[in-house]
Write a protein that holds these residues in place. Structure first.
Motif, PDB file in Angstrom:
ATOM      1  N   ALA A 354      -4.386   2.592  -2.085  1.00  0.00           N
ATOM      2  CA  ALA A 354      -4.623   3.113  -0.736  1.00  0.00           C
ATOM      3  C   ALA A 354      -3.460   2.733   0.164  1.00  0.00           C
ATOM      4  O   ALA A 354      -3.022   1.579   0.165  1.00  0.00           O
ATOM      5  CB  ALA A 354      -5.931   2.571  -0.171  1.00  0.00           C
ATOM      6  N   LEU A 355      -2.949   3.707   0.913  1.00  0.00           N
ATOM      7  CA  LEU A 355      -1.858   3.491   1.854  1.00  0.00           C
ATOM      8  C   LEU A 355      -2.367   3.703   3.274  1.00  0.00           C
ATOM      9  O   LEU A 355      -3.277   4.492   3.508  1.00  0.00           O
ATOM     10  CB  LEU A 355      -0.696   4.453   1.589  1.00  0.00           C
ATOM     11  CG  LEU A 355      -0.036   4.425   0.217  1.00  0.00           C
ATOM     12  CD1 LEU A 355       1.062   5.494   0.137  1.00  0.00           C
ATOM     13  CD2 LEU A 355       0.540   3.056  -0.093  1.00  0.00           C
ATOM     14  N   LEU A 356      -1.742   3.001   4.210  1.00  0.00           N
ATOM     15  CA  LEU A 356      -2.059   3.158   5.628  1.00  0.00           C
ATOM     16  C   LEU A 356      -0.771   3.455   6.366  1.00  0.00           C
ATOM     17  O   LEU A 356       0.241   2.766   6.171  1.00  0.00           O
ATOM     18  CB  LEU A 356      -2.702   1.879   6.164  1.00  0.00           C
ATOM     19  CG  LEU A 356      -3.563   2.003   7.430  1.00  0.00           C
ATOM     20  CD1 LEU A 356      -4.726   2.955   7.195  1.00  0.00           C
ATOM     21  CD2 LEU A 356      -4.079   0.631   7.840  1.00  0.00           C
ATOM     22  N   SER A 357      -0.784   4.493   7.193  1.00  0.00           N
ATOM     23  CA  SER A 357       0.416   4.893   7.917  1.00  0.00           C
ATOM     24  C   SER A 357       0.432   4.268   9.307  1.00  0.00           C
ATOM     25  O   SER A 357      -0.556   3.712   9.779  1.00  0.00           O
ATOM     26  CB  SER A 357       0.486   6.419   8.034  1.00  0.00           C
ATOM     27  OG  SER A 357      -0.455   6.886   8.983  1.00  0.00           O
ATOM     28  N   SER A 358       1.552   4.385   9.979  1.00  0.00           N
ATOM     29  CA  SER A 358       1.686   3.817  11.322  1.00  0.00           C
ATOM     30  C   SER A 358       0.769   4.515  12.319  1.00  0.00           C
ATOM     31  O   SER A 358       0.469   3.967  13.375  1.00  0.00           O
ATOM     32  CB  SER A 358       3.137   3.927  11.788  1.00  0.00           C
ATOM     33  OG  SER A 358       3.549   5.290  11.823  1.00  0.00           O
ATOM     34  N   ALA A 359       0.301   5.723  11.980  1.00  0.00           N
ATOM     35  CA  ALA A 359      -0.638   6.451  12.836  1.00  0.00           C
ATOM     36  C   ALA A 359      -2.084   6.111  12.511  1.00  0.00           C
ATOM     37  O   ALA A 359      -3.004   6.713  13.073  1.00  0.00           O
ATOM     38  CB  ALA A 359      -0.424   7.954  12.702  1.00  0.00           C
ATOM     39  N   GLY A 360      -2.305   5.154  11.598  1.00  0.00           N
ATOM     40  CA  GLY A 360      -3.661   4.766  11.234  1.00  0.00           C
ATOM     41  C   GLY A 360      -4.332   5.713  10.266  1.00  0.00           C
ATOM     42  O   GLY A 360      -5.554   5.687  10.131  1.00  0.00           O
ATOM     43  N   HIS A 361      -3.553   6.552   9.581  1.00  0.00           N
ATOM     44  CA  HIS A 361      -4.119   7.513   8.641  1.00  0.00           C
ATOM     45  C   HIS A 361      -4.220   6.907   7.252  1.00  0.00           C
ATOM     46  O   HIS A 361      -3.342   6.144   6.829  1.00  0.00           O
ATOM     47  CB  HIS A 361      -3.261   8.782   8.599  1.00  0.00           C
ATOM     48  CG  HIS A 361      -3.235   9.517   9.901  1.00  0.00           C
ATOM     49  ND1 HIS A 361      -2.276  10.465  10.209  1.00  0.00           N
ATOM     50  CD2 HIS A 361      -4.051   9.445  10.982  1.00  0.00           C
ATOM     51  CE1 HIS A 361      -2.504  10.930  11.426  1.00  0.00           C
ATOM     52  NE2 HIS A 361      -3.568  10.332  11.904  1.00  0.00           N
ATOM     53  N   LEU A 362      -5.256   7.274   6.525  1.00  0.00           N
ATOM     54  CA  LEU A 362      -5.534   6.753   5.196  1.00  0.00           C
ATOM     55  C   LEU A 362      -5.099   7.742   4.127  1.00  0.00           C
ATOM     56  O   LEU A 362      -5.382   8.934   4.218  1.00  0.00           O
ATOM     57  CB  LEU A 362      -7.033   6.470   5.055  1.00  0.00           C
ATOM     58  CG  LEU A 362      -7.542   6.080   3.671  1.00  0.00           C
ATOM     59  CD1 LEU A 362      -7.071   4.678   3.299  1.00  0.00           C
ATOM     60  CD2 LEU A 362      -9.076   6.151   3.630  1.00  0.00           C
ATOM     61  N   TYR A 363      -4.435   7.230   3.079  1.00  0.00           N
ATOM     62  CA  TYR A 363      -4.015   8.033   1.930  1.00  0.00           C
ATOM     63  C   TYR A 363      -4.428   7.295   0.663  1.00  0.00           C
ATOM     64  O   TYR A 363      -4.227   6.084   0.553  1.00  0.00           O
ATOM     65  CB  TYR A 363      -2.501   8.237   1.926  1.00  0.00           C
ATOM     66  CG  TYR A 363      -1.958   8.950   3.145  1.00  0.00           C
ATOM     67  CD1 TYR A 363      -1.682  10.315   3.122  1.00  0.00           C
ATOM     68  CD2 TYR A 363      -1.728   8.263   4.331  1.00  0.00           C
ATOM     69  CE1 TYR A 363      -1.188  10.975   4.248  1.00  0.00           C
ATOM     70  CE2 TYR A 363      -1.239   8.902   5.460  1.00  0.00           C
ATOM     71  CZ  TYR A 363      -0.976  10.255   5.409  1.00  0.00           C
ATOM     72  OH  TYR A 363      -0.488  10.897   6.526  1.00  0.00           O
ATOM     73  N   THR A 364      -5.004   8.015  -0.303  1.00  0.00           N
ATOM     74  CA  THR A 364      -5.427   7.378  -1.551  1.00  0.00           C
ATOM     75  C   THR A 364      -4.928   8.159  -2.757  1.00  0.00           C
ATOM     76  O   THR A 364      -4.693   9.368  -2.692  1.00  0.00           O
ATOM     77  CB  THR A 364      -6.959   7.259  -1.638  1.00  0.00           C
ATOM     78  OG1 THR A 364      -7.538   8.580  -1.595  1.00  0.00           O
ATOM     79  CG2 THR A 364      -7.512   6.417  -0.499  1.00  0.00           C
ATOM     80  N   ALA A 365      -4.794   7.454  -3.877  1.00  0.00           N
ATOM     81  CA  ALA A 365      -4.409   8.056  -5.153  1.00  0.00           C
ATOM     82  C   ALA A 365      -5.006   7.209  -6.263  1.00  0.00           C
ATOM     83  O   ALA A 365      -5.239   6.007  -6.092  1.00  0.00           O
ATOM     84  CB  ALA A 365      -2.894   8.121  -5.290  1.00  0.00           C
ATOM     85  N   GLY A 366      -5.263   7.843  -7.419  1.00  0.00           N
ATOM     86  CA  GLY A 366      -5.771   7.096  -8.562  1.00  0.00           C
ATOM     87  C   GLY A 366      -7.110   7.604  -9.049  1.00  0.00           C
ATOM     88  O   GLY A 366      -7.413   8.796  -8.981  1.00  0.00           O
ATOM     89  N   ALA A 367      -7.938   6.666  -9.538  1.00  0.00           N
ATOM     90  CA  ALA A 367      -9.199   7.001 -10.194  1.00  0.00           C
ATOM     91  C   ALA A 367     -10.240   7.512  -9.202  1.00  0.00           C
ATOM     92  O   ALA A 367     -10.289   7.079  -8.056  1.00  0.00           O
ATOM     93  CB  ALA A 367      -9.729   5.788 -10.942  1.00  0.00           C
ATOM     94  N   ALA A 368     -11.095   8.432  -9.700  1.00  0.00           N
ATOM     95  CA  ALA A 368     -12.142   9.031  -8.856  1.00  0.00           C
ATOM     96  C   ALA A 368     -13.537   8.775  -9.393  1.00  0.00           C
ATOM     97  O   ALA A 368     -14.517   9.267  -8.833  1.00  0.00           O
ATOM     98  CB  ALA A 368     -11.917  10.541  -8.742  1.00  0.00           C
ATOM     99  N   GLU A 369     -13.670   7.970 -10.452  1.00  0.00           N
ATOM    100  CA  GLU A 369     -14.938   7.817 -11.150  1.00  0.00           C
ATOM    101  C   GLU A 369     -16.070   7.344 -10.252  1.00  0.00           C
ATOM    102  O   GLU A 369     -17.216   7.790 -10.387  1.00  0.00           O
ATOM    103  CB  GLU A 369     -14.772   6.841 -12.317  1.00  0.00           C
ATOM    104  CG  GLU A 369     -16.041   6.635 -13.123  1.00  0.00           C
ATOM    105  CD  GLU A 369     -15.845   5.696 -14.299  1.00  0.00           C
ATOM    106  OE1 GLU A 369     -16.839   5.420 -14.992  1.00  0.00           O
ATOM    107  OE2 GLU A 369     -14.698   5.245 -14.517  1.00  0.00           O
ATOM    108  N   PHE A 370     -15.784   6.442  -9.329  1.00  0.00           N
ATOM    109  CA  PHE A 370     -16.824   5.885  -8.471  1.00  0.00           C
ATOM    110  C   PHE A 370     -16.731   6.408  -7.031  1.00  0.00           C
ATOM    111  O   PHE A 370     -17.373   5.872  -6.140  1.00  0.00           O
ATOM    112  CB  PHE A 370     -16.732   4.358  -8.468  1.00  0.00           C
ATOM    113  CG  PHE A 370     -16.880   3.741  -9.826  1.00  0.00           C
ATOM    114  CD1 PHE A 370     -18.131   3.550 -10.389  1.00  0.00           C
ATOM    115  CD2 PHE A 370     -15.762   3.374 -10.559  1.00  0.00           C
ATOM    116  CE1 PHE A 370     -18.268   2.989 -11.648  1.00  0.00           C
ATOM    117  CE2 PHE A 370     -15.885   2.807 -11.812  1.00  0.00           C
ATOM    118  CZ  PHE A 370     -17.144   2.621 -12.369  1.00  0.00           C
ATOM    119  N   GLY A 371     -15.915   7.435  -6.824  1.00  0.00           N
ATOM    120  CA  GLY A 371     -15.755   7.972  -5.480  1.00  0.00           C
ATOM    121  C   GLY A 371     -14.780   7.183  -4.641  1.00  0.00           C
ATOM    122  O   GLY A 371     -14.713   7.358  -3.427  1.00  0.00           O
TER     123      GLY A 371
END
Length: 671
Positions: A354-371
């Motif tokens: 999970a990444l967090l930007s300077s604007a407070g936005h969330l970005y995710t990548a990887g496994a989706a098995e558990f949501g």
């Protein structure tokens, strides 16, 4: 737990007394504590409610508005009155009080009329298919006190390059650089596979030990440390922006260009552009992500589920750092604008990033098995008989949808959930989407779940959201159910958090800890092998009730650490490799917070828990710090040279399991 003394920088001694709460009507301290445990509320909140004389809550749920005036709020006194004006009370005590007060017509009518006259009318949050009901309008707890939330932006990294800023606002939540210490084994091939020696070897650190202060880190201060509950490797970043990595490297997760069983000593890490300085990092079980001061993220290691975010699902792993692909990012740098995304923070779970930007936005990548991607689905599909696949993400995509349960939207607690109503047949709680832009200030990944804290704003208190695997109730929603969309934790809202709001959070393997403005810790989930899980956020009263103000907190595979401003560090859980830091001859587990004597009187500015080890940044700013550090164990390169030579002779182990090869059972095979 008694509070230890430590003089402040100005030479004055810190207070060691704890408050005694005496309830109206002759209630004793014991009575208050019992009520606190029964209602799962801080004793401060119990005392405030008892002393308000029954005037702290409006008469009916329909008249409790977050934008109402003080007329509808009882006189609890100053800050408490302001607290009751903020979001509607969302706990069991609040519902009980509102129902009880509705039975007193005189006071109820007065409070209701005052609230109706002062509060603006707004629409209650509803689901898309629910018809409008002819009821008095109420404000959802998700709505701010007045108008939209104007967030405090930009979000900054958790460390600062160079010298510490003289502006206190810039330093809020930023650890003071200091010396690097570790407890637990340096042999990263051991955790999860075998035990340490009966007679501890030099590289098996059973108590907090300063790592190479005169050799590798001579004249160097550490500004950032990280590990994770499922990781056996670690990253430390100096105040000048140089990253060091050590530990398990079986999938090339340290980005050194090769795979090996263990990298025994902290080794400098770099990316293609050697001019890049680092301001953040995170590690998962098989991978590592570094954050550069240029706003870019770089990843190395295993990529089976796309957790590197390099937009190459076919690459099952890389052993050199590659630039992460973030949707909307062009070249990074500068403040976040249209077409530009500047990454400032990162966190990694077992197979999620999970990444967090300077604007407070969330970005995710990887496994989706558990949501854990937070995109509202797992994308489950059948690969073959008995084998399922999931819609993993190989690049970082922004997640901007947040939700809350129907019960929270209606201004109460999850009483429907406790009675079985408001729950889908699948076991998932019915939720409604929050129709507002939400910015985050902190994000932390556990093994298969994620917790995030909302950025501070001009209206309303910051909220906490969780999603992913709900094992042991680690999401704080009172039920063991996975969440596919970031969902508001209702138990961390209400008047008691108005002046003591959440500021940060950490996730362990199956637990979550949230730190508030006043240094209180709320715990949910389970990290010990014995005992019951905590299904709703509960105050760690062993610290709060004794006046301890927690400054840093960490959670590992089966460990939890808290360090306070008075020079006290405590830990509890299970630590078979010395990761609890109790020392040689001491127990390797504790069911309750226990002093880490090896750090007595030391000011720990940050702590990071991994699998089989724990890291600390110990302050070294003045004479008192130096005096405390003299008691701490130290290890230098020459002390572990025998261990280093043994590692060099070892071949790389199997890149994968945490379990040793199974032995053949006796009696099997040829007769």
């Amino acid at each position: 737990m008694p509070r230890r003394k430590r003089s402040a920088a100005d030479g004055t001694a810190t207070s060691v007394s704890s408050k005694n709460y005496i309830a109206p009507g002759g209630g004793t301290t014991s009575d208050m504590k019992k009520l606190s445990r029964t209602l799962n509320l801080p004793i401060d909140a119990i005392a405030a409610v008892m002393n308000c004389g029954g005037q702290g809550v409006a008469s009916s749920r329909s008249s409790r508005r977050s934008g109402g005036g003080n007329e509808a709020v009882g006189s609890v006194g100053g800050a408490a009155a302001a607290a009751a004006v903020d979001p509607a009370m969302m706990n069991v005590w609040g519902d009980f009080m509102s129902e009880e007060m509705s039975a007193t017509p005189a006071s109820a009518a007065t409070a209701s009329s005052a609230s109706s006259a002062a509060a603006p009318v707004s629409t209650k949050a509803t689901t898309a298919n629910s018809p409008k009901k002819d009821k008095p309008a109420t404000v959802s707890p998700s709505e701010p006190a007045s108008g939209p939330r104007n967030y405090v932006l930009p979000i900054l990294p958790k460390m600062r390059l160079g010298k510490k800023s003289t502006n206190d606002a810039d330093n809020e939540g930023v650890p003071t650089p200091g010396l690097l210490a570790q407890t637990g084994t340096l042999d990263a091939s051991v955790p999860g596979r075998s035990s340490i020696s009966k007679s501890p070897l030099p590289h098996e650190l059973l108590a907090p030990t300063l790592l190479f202060p005169k050799s590798i880190f001579a004249n160097t201060k550490i500004a950032f440390i990280t590990s994770s509950p499922t990781a056996c490797h670690s990253i430390a970043i100096t105040s000048s922006g140089t990253a060091y990595g050590w530990g398990r490297n079986e999938t090339g997760q340290l980005g050194l260009g090769y795979s090996s069983a263990v990298v025994p000593l902290p080794t400098p890490l770099s990316v293609n552009d050697e001019s890049v300085k680092f301001v953040g990092a995170a590690v998962g079980k098989y991978h590592t992500i570094l954050v550069g001061s240029n706003g870019m993220a770089y990843a190395s290691g295993g990529n089976v589920n796309g957790q590197l975010g390099i937009n190459n699902a076919g690459a099952k792993g890389v052993d050199k750092f590659r630039k992460c692909v973030v949707m909307g990012q062009i070249n990074g740098g500068g403040e976040e604008e249209e077409g530009t995304v500047k990454i400032v923070q990162v966190s990694c779970g077992e197979n999620i990033s999970a990444l967090l930007s300077s604007a407070g936005h969330l970005y995710t990548a990887g496994a989706a098995e558990f949501g854990q991607l937070g995109n509202g689905e797992t994308g489950e599909y059948i690969i073959s008989a008995g084998k399922l696949g999931y819609a993993d993400s190989a690049k970082f995509v922004r997640r901007s949808i947040f939700c809350q349960s129907e019960s929270d939207a209606e201004g109460g607690v999850a009483t429907k959930m406790m009675t079985g109503r408001g729950v889908h047949s699948s076991g998932k709680i019915k939720s409604v989407t929050l129709d507002e832009k939400i910015c985050l200030v902190d994000v932390s990944c556990g093994k298969n779940h994620i917790v995030a804290v909302e950025a501070p704003s001009s209206a309303g208190t910051p909220r906490v959201f969780t999603w992913g695997s709900g094992d042991y109730g680690c999401l704080g929603h009172g039920i063991q159910a996975d969440e596919y969309t970031p969902r508001l934790v209702g138990g961390l809202r209400g008047p008691i958090f108005a002046n003591n709001h959440p500021v940060s959070a950490v996730a362990g393997s199956n637990c979550t800890l949230v730190k508030t403005k006043n240094g209180h810790i709320y715990y949910v989930g389970k990290h010990k092998s014995a005992g019951e899980a905590t299904m709703r956020p509960a105050l760690v009263d062993a610290l709060a009730n004794n006046g301890h103000v927690v400054t840093s907190v960490g959670a590992g595979s089966q460990t939890v650490f808290c360090s306070t401003k008075s020079g006290v560090t405590v830990s509890w859980g299970n630590g078979s490799h010395g990761e609890l830091g109790y020392g040689e001859g001491e127990n390797k587990s504790s069911s309750k917070p226990k002093f880490v004597m090896g750090l007595d009187s030391c000011l720990v500015s940050d702590v990071a828990c991994g699998m089989g080890h724990t890291l600390f940044i110990v302050r070294d700013e003045d004479e008192e710090d130096a005096k405390a550090l003299k008691k701490v164990n130290k290890v230098e390169e020459e002390d572990v040279m025998e261990f280093v030579e043994q590692i060099k002779k070892k071949k790389a182990g199997d890149a994968g399991g945490d379990e040793p090869p199974k032995k053949k059972q006796k009696g099997k095979g040829k007769k």
